[in-house]
Write a protein that holds these residues in place. Structure first.
Motif, PDB file in Angstrom:
ATOM      1  N   ARG A 159       4.919  -8.338   5.225  1.00 11.25           N
ATOM      2  CA  ARG A 159       3.694  -7.942   4.527  1.00 11.25           C
ATOM      3  C   ARG A 159       2.590  -8.995   4.637  1.00 11.25           C
ATOM      4  O   ARG A 159       2.870 -10.193   4.714  1.00 11.25           O
ATOM      5  CB  ARG A 159       3.987  -7.720   3.044  1.00 11.25           C
ATOM      6  CG  ARG A 159       5.031  -6.665   2.769  1.00 11.25           C
ATOM      7  CD  ARG A 159       4.552  -5.280   3.224  1.00 11.25           C
ATOM      8  NE  ARG A 159       5.186  -4.210   2.488  1.00 11.25           N
ATOM      9  CZ  ARG A 159       6.345  -3.652   2.805  1.00 11.25           C
ATOM     10  NH1 ARG A 159       7.007  -4.066   3.870  1.00 11.25           N
ATOM     11  NH2 ARG A 159       6.845  -2.682   2.075  1.00 11.25           N
ATOM     12  N   SER A 202       1.913  -3.305   7.316  1.00 12.54           N
ATOM     13  CA  SER A 202       1.992  -4.688   6.835  1.00 12.54           C
ATOM     14  C   SER A 202       1.047  -4.990   5.676  1.00 12.54           C
ATOM     15  O   SER A 202       1.425  -5.703   4.745  1.00 12.54           O
ATOM     16  CB  SER A 202       1.648  -5.664   7.970  1.00 12.54           C
ATOM     17  OG  SER A 202       2.487  -5.486   9.065  1.00 12.54           O
ATOM     18  N   GLU A 237      -1.018  -5.187   2.438  1.00  9.33           N
ATOM     19  CA  GLU A 237      -0.962  -4.739   1.047  1.00  9.33           C
ATOM     20  C   GLU A 237      -2.209  -5.280   0.359  1.00  9.33           C
ATOM     21  O   GLU A 237      -2.455  -6.494   0.369  1.00  9.33           O
ATOM     22  CB  GLU A 237       0.287  -5.273   0.353  1.00  9.33           C
ATOM     23  CG  GLU A 237       1.558  -4.619   0.846  1.00  9.33           C
ATOM     24  CD  GLU A 237       2.654  -4.658  -0.195  1.00  9.33           C
ATOM     25  OE1 GLU A 237       2.507  -5.398  -1.187  1.00  9.33           O
ATOM     26  OE2 GLU A 237       3.663  -3.959  -0.012  1.00  9.33           O
ATOM     27  N   GLY A 269       0.972  -0.919  -0.263  1.00 11.32           N
ATOM     28  CA  GLY A 269       0.651  -0.499   1.091  1.00 11.32           C
ATOM     29  C   GLY A 269      -0.450   0.546   1.085  1.00 11.32           C
ATOM     30  O   GLY A 269      -0.570   1.328   0.139  1.00 11.32           O
ATOM     31  N   TYR A 289       6.823 -12.198   4.105  1.00  7.13           N
ATOM     32  CA  TYR A 289       5.374 -11.993   3.989  1.00  7.13           C
ATOM     33  C   TYR A 289       4.618 -13.147   4.619  1.00  7.13           C
ATOM     34  O   TYR A 289       5.141 -14.253   4.767  1.00  7.13           O
ATOM     35  CB  TYR A 289       4.967 -11.820   2.519  1.00  7.13           C
ATOM     36  CG  TYR A 289       5.421 -12.932   1.598  1.00  7.13           C
ATOM     37  CD1 TYR A 289       6.690 -12.907   1.040  1.00  7.13           C
ATOM     38  CD2 TYR A 289       4.586 -13.997   1.269  1.00  7.13           C
ATOM     39  CE1 TYR A 289       7.122 -13.921   0.195  1.00  7.13           C
ATOM     40  CE2 TYR A 289       5.001 -15.008   0.428  1.00  7.13           C
ATOM     41  CZ  TYR A 289       6.270 -14.962  -0.105  1.00  7.13           C
ATOM     42  OH  TYR A 289       6.697 -15.984  -0.930  1.00  7.13           O
TER      43      TYR A 289
END
Lengths: 228, 276
Positions: free
Chosen positions: A20, A61, A63, A81, A125
């Protein structure tokens, strides 16, 4: 004689979540943004969402959280997302004050909470980003506490900060307090769309980066939206 | 007795493949992963198999070459120094592995007028003896899985920083401190392994659950297949499967090496060493 072949079934694999890229948009919704600036800002945020959603890797990916600040700070959407969000919420002017520091603190609090959720769920992330946009001066003193917080995270490599001034009244010296590595940039006119287009391209690059890869921002592209 | 030792020494099979990721292919780049395997016959009749997979850093100009060099010298070092590494302190082994990789890379880098950092790569390595004892060294992304008493177990999981694009490289100044060295001597569920898999992060994303450390059932199937079938045929199948199945889930380069005890000794070619 034909031989047997090894055949792996997809259902026998384990699919880990996509890495993320958390991005906090911390946006000025004070009364002075009313009218064209707010319309352009909302158009820019829409374009940002569309651009991210158009890229298959970035879509999985990125957010995004949106925090708006005026008299108080408010989370319009928490980190999630873009597939789940759909269209971004419309940022609306709420009051006459500018609680810039409160907005930053709220965005950082949400970010910390999200990072803990990632860690708990085993989701990898990337370095989080904070985009801070304001057209004036803070009317509270919260920035005196929030700015050292962003700088400390930035020094530790835990946060990338983009302080952006909107219009001639934006207090660039206050914005400069939020980053030791990146000087604040003033938007050219109301070039929100150009800024968010640049931002989405940067997110796409980060979402595709590999371990050990240092992602360099498109400095040339900044000329399209910032007064340099 | 000699015949028995001979059979024991012939018992490991190994296949591996490095496949370029779709992202590198689209950009006209090259595969930045590399893998190597060596076999060493010891005077007492044992054969030691060394295997190493490496992922060259995408941010460097010669990470791909660093991966090839490091995989070759580390696989060889583990195979050549197997007994000593089992007995020596972990710190000594970490230092030796880091040194041998850096020395080999530095030689090439100096000739090219570059820094060893231009050759940065991760390292996932294993050596296994015909008696089932093993040693493993790991730095950065990727993982090692072993089969013990019929159970797949994650021996070594990815070692990385907080963020997804932060990892450790063999060329780092402090690489000694970050190498994880393990062996059957210090393992808690018994010494003997019957199969192993080593892979880079492109494959890890579908073979290991990062949260639960569960290993994908596909690995048991593949390792069992290798134990029962001809190495050459399995190598072909593995490349085809990585391209058609694993690469559906990543745009990254993929490297997977499988090691299994042969169920049919005649399948094993003991002479070949290889680097890809």
């Amino acid at each position: 004689m034909s031989r047997e072949f090894m055949r792996v079934r997809t259902e026998d694999l384990l699919l880990n979540p996509t890495n993320r890229v958390p991005i906090a948009l911390c946006l000025d919704a004070s009364g002075s943004m009313n009218g064209a600036p707010m319309e352009e800002l909302n158009d820019g945020v829409c374009l940002f969402f569309e651009a991210i959603q158009a890229d298959p890797i970035a879509r999985a990916s990125a957010e995004v959280a949106i925090v708006a600040f005026s008299d108080t700070a408010e989370t319009l959407i928490d980190f999630q997302g873009l597939d789940r969000v759909g269209n971004p919420p419309t940022v609306m002017c709420q009051g006459g004050c500018t609680d810039l520091g409160g907005g930053v603190n709220l965005a950082l609090d949400r970010l910390e909470a999200r990072k803990q959720e990632y860690q708990k769920a085993g989701v990898d992330y990337f370095q989080p980003w904070l985009v801070l946009m304001t057209d004036g001066q803070p009317t509270t003193q919260e920035h005196m506490q929030a700015a050292p917080r962003t700088c400390k995270m930035e020094r530790a490599g835990k946060l990338v900060v983009f302080p952006i001034g909107i219009g001639p009244a934006a207090d660039m010296s206050i914005l400069a307090m939020f980053s030791e590595k990146r000087r604040p940039l003033r938007l050219q006119g109301l070039n929100f769309r150009e800024f968010f287009e640049w931002l989405s391209k940067s997110v796409v690059r980060v979402s595709q980066s590999r371990p050990g890869e240092k992602v360099n921002l498109d400095l040339e592209g900044i000329k399209g939206w910032a007064e340099l | 007795m000699g015949g028995t030792v001979m059979v024991q020494s012939l018992c490991w099979k190994v296949v591996g493949v490095s496949v370029i990721g779709t992202q590198h292919m689209a950009a006209g780049g090259r595969c930045e992963d590399g893998w190597s395997t060596v076999r060493r016959r010891y005077p007492d009749g044992r054969t030691i198999l060394g295997v190493c997979v490496c992922d060259g850093a995408g941010s460097t100009s010669h990470g791909w070459l660093g991966a090839q060099i490091a995989s070759r010298v580390v696989a060889a070092w583990l195979a050549d120094n197997f007994d000593g590494a089992l007995a020596d302190p972990v710190e000594d082994n970490r230092w030796s592995i880091s040194s041998v990789a850096k020395r080999a890379i530095r030689r090439v880098a100096e000739k090219a007028g570059l820094s060893i950092k231009d050759y940065a790569c991760t390292m996932v390595a294993l050596a296994v003896s015909s008696d089932g004892r093993w040693i493993a060294a790991h730095l950065g992304d990727g993982a090692i899985v072993g089969m013990f008493d019929g159970c797949l177990r994650l021996i070594s999981s990815p070692r990385k920083g907080e963020f997804a694009n932060e990892t450790y490289f063999i060329t780092d100044q402090d690489s000694v401190e970050n190498i994880e060295f393990q062996s059957s001597a210090g393992f808690d569920i018994g010494e003997q392994g019957t199969a192993f898999a080593l892979f880079t992060d492109g494959v890890e994303v579908t073979l290991v659950n990062r949260h639960t450390r569960e290993v994908a059932p596909a690995l048991r199937y593949m390792l069992g297949w290798l134990a029962d079938h001809d190495e050459g045929e399995v190598a072909q199948d593995l490349e085809e499967q990585v391209k058609s199945v694993f690469q559906q889930h990543t745009s990254d380069d993929c490297t997977l090496a499988l090691v299994a005890k042969a169920n049919h000794q005649s399948d094993v070619d003991i002479i070949s060493d290889s680097t890809r």
